[in-house]
Design a protein around this motif. Structure first.
Motif, PDB file in Angstrom:
ATOM      1  N   UNK A  22      10.677 -23.121 -62.723  1.00  0.00           N
ATOM      2  CA  UNK A  22      11.038 -22.471 -61.465  1.00  0.00           C
ATOM      3  C   UNK A  22      12.547 -22.381 -61.368  1.00  0.00           C
ATOM      4  N   UNK A  23      13.003 -21.323 -60.732  1.00  0.00           N
ATOM      5  CA  UNK A  23      14.432 -21.130 -60.539  1.00  0.00           C
ATOM      6  C   UNK A  23      14.871 -21.631 -59.181  1.00  0.00           C
ATOM      7  N   UNK A  24      16.167 -21.680 -58.991  1.00  0.00           N
ATOM      8  CA  UNK A  24      16.714 -22.223 -57.744  1.00  0.00           C
ATOM      9  C   UNK A  24      16.371 -21.337 -56.542  1.00  0.00           C
ATOM     10  N   UNK A  25      16.448 -20.018 -56.710  1.00  0.00           N
ATOM     11  CA  UNK A  25      16.113 -19.126 -55.592  1.00  0.00           C
ATOM     12  C   UNK A  25      14.634 -19.220 -55.246  1.00  0.00           C
ATOM     13  N   UNK A  26      13.799 -19.278 -56.262  1.00  0.00           N
ATOM     14  CA  UNK A  26      12.352 -19.409 -56.036  1.00  0.00           C
ATOM     15  C   UNK A  26      12.022 -20.726 -55.351  1.00  0.00           C
ATOM     16  N   UNK A  27      12.711 -21.786 -55.746  1.00  0.00           N
ATOM     17  CA  UNK A  27      12.477 -23.097 -55.139  1.00  0.00           C
ATOM     18  C   UNK A  27      12.885 -23.110 -53.671  1.00  0.00           C
ATOM     19  N   UNK A  28      14.040 -22.533 -53.374  1.00  0.00           N
ATOM     20  CA  UNK A  28      14.505 -22.479 -51.980  1.00  0.00           C
ATOM     21  C   UNK A  28      13.518 -21.684 -51.133  1.00  0.00           C
ATOM     22  N   UNK A  29      13.049 -20.552 -51.653  1.00  0.00           N
ATOM     23  CA  UNK A  29      12.086 -19.740 -50.914  1.00  0.00           C
ATOM     24  C   UNK A  29      10.769 -20.490 -50.710  1.00  0.00           C
ATOM     25  N   UNK A  30      10.287 -21.143 -51.763  1.00  0.00           N
ATOM     26  CA  UNK A  30       9.025 -21.884 -51.663  1.00  0.00           C
ATOM     27  C   UNK A  30       9.113 -22.988 -50.613  1.00  0.00           C
ATOM     28  N   UNK A  31      10.232 -23.668 -50.564  1.00  0.00           N
ATOM     29  CA  UNK A  31      10.405 -24.718 -49.558  1.00  0.00           C
ATOM     30  C   UNK A  31      10.521 -24.130 -48.158  1.00  0.00           C
ATOM     31  N   UNK A  32      11.147 -22.959 -48.043  1.00  0.00           N
ATOM     32  CA  UNK A  32      11.321 -22.326 -46.733  1.00  0.00           C
ATOM     33  C   UNK A  32       9.993 -21.874 -46.137  1.00  0.00           C
ATOM     34  N   UNK A  33       9.058 -21.437 -46.974  1.00  0.00           N
ATOM     35  CA  UNK A  33       7.780 -20.928 -46.449  1.00  0.00           C
ATOM     36  C   UNK A  33       6.646 -21.941 -46.576  1.00  0.00           C
ATOM     37  N   UNK A  63       9.777 -11.297 -57.409  1.00  0.00           N
ATOM     38  CA  UNK A  63      11.128 -10.727 -57.387  1.00  0.00           C
ATOM     39  C   UNK A  63      12.168 -11.825 -57.558  1.00  0.00           C
ATOM     40  N   UNK A  64      12.011 -12.926 -56.837  1.00  0.00           N
ATOM     41  CA  UNK A  64      12.977 -14.025 -56.958  1.00  0.00           C
ATOM     42  C   UNK A  64      12.917 -14.667 -58.340  1.00  0.00           C
ATOM     43  N   UNK A  65      11.736 -14.759 -58.927  1.00  0.00           N
ATOM     44  CA  UNK A  65      11.618 -15.278 -60.280  1.00  0.00           C
ATOM     45  C   UNK A  65      12.332 -14.390 -61.282  1.00  0.00           C
ATOM     46  N   UNK A  66      12.211 -13.073 -61.095  1.00  0.00           N
ATOM     47  CA  UNK A  66      12.910 -12.123 -61.953  1.00  0.00           C
ATOM     48  C   UNK A  66      14.425 -12.271 -61.802  1.00  0.00           C
ATOM     49  N   UNK A  67      14.882 -12.377 -60.549  1.00  0.00           N
ATOM     50  CA  UNK A  67      16.321 -12.550 -60.298  1.00  0.00           C
ATOM     51  C   UNK A  67      16.813 -13.867 -60.890  1.00  0.00           C
ATOM     52  N   UNK A  81      19.377 -18.679 -63.538  1.00  0.00           N
ATOM     53  CA  UNK A  81      19.243 -19.782 -62.583  1.00  0.00           C
ATOM     54  C   UNK A  81      17.943 -20.554 -62.764  1.00  0.00           C
ATOM     55  N   UNK A  82      17.101 -20.099 -63.668  1.00  0.00           N
ATOM     56  CA  UNK A  82      15.814 -20.750 -63.883  1.00  0.00           C
ATOM     57  C   UNK A  82      15.929 -21.970 -64.761  1.00  0.00           C
ATOM     58  N   UNK A  83      15.043 -22.904 -64.552  1.00  0.00           N
ATOM     59  CA  UNK A  83      14.959 -24.102 -65.370  1.00  0.00           C
ATOM     60  C   UNK A  83      13.666 -23.999 -66.174  1.00  0.00           C
ATOM     61  N   UNK A  84      13.769 -23.744 -67.488  1.00  0.00           N
ATOM     62  CA  UNK A  84      12.542 -23.560 -68.278  1.00  0.00           C
ATOM     63  C   UNK A  84      11.644 -24.796 -68.311  1.00  0.00           C
TER      64      UNK A  84
END
Length: 121
Positions: A53-64, A36-40, A46-49
């Motif tokens: 990975x995108x910024x939201x996905x990166x923040x979530x990955x670091x949080x968990x 879902x975060x990757x889609x958003x 916000x993704x970096x091809x």
């Protein structure tokens, strides 16, 4: 969802044991949230091809990250293995396969050196 919250409440608890359902529901919820975060990220640009990975996905990955390691260690404890077995994942392909087998195995019945069986609670 309840298992996911339980793992987050034990944010950095590396002692004790975790049932298969606790571990696998946490993994399932992480996969869903990541998609879902990757889609958003993609929709908002916000993704970096280059990084993939995108910024939201990166923040979530670091949080968990820490809860993911902690629940993995507790899952290994449930099969009466040390948490150091997580390091086998550093071996390409074979390490991941071995860990998946360990995570799928049933709990060791009764109490072991890491604590009481969580199924008995």
């Amino acid at each position: 969802m309840n298992w996911y919250i339980t793992v987050l409440k034990k944010y950095a608890v590396f002692s004790g044991r975790a049932r298969r359902s606790e571990y696998w529901f946490f993994v399932l919820f992480n996969i869903i949230v990541s998609f879902v975060l990757g889609f958003i990220d993609g929709m908002l640009g916000l993704g970096n091809p280059e990084a993939g990975i995108g910024i939201l996905s990166l923040i979530y990955a670091l949080a968990v990250l820490i809860p993911s390691i902690a629940v993995g260690v507790r899952r290994l404890h449930d099969t009466n293995r040390s948490g150091w077995w997580l390091l086998i994942s550093l071996i390409p392909l074979i390490g991941a396969i071995v860990l998946i087998v360990f995570f799928v195995l049933d709990s060791q019945p009764g109490e072991n050196r890491f604590g009481p069986n969580p199924k008995g609670m």
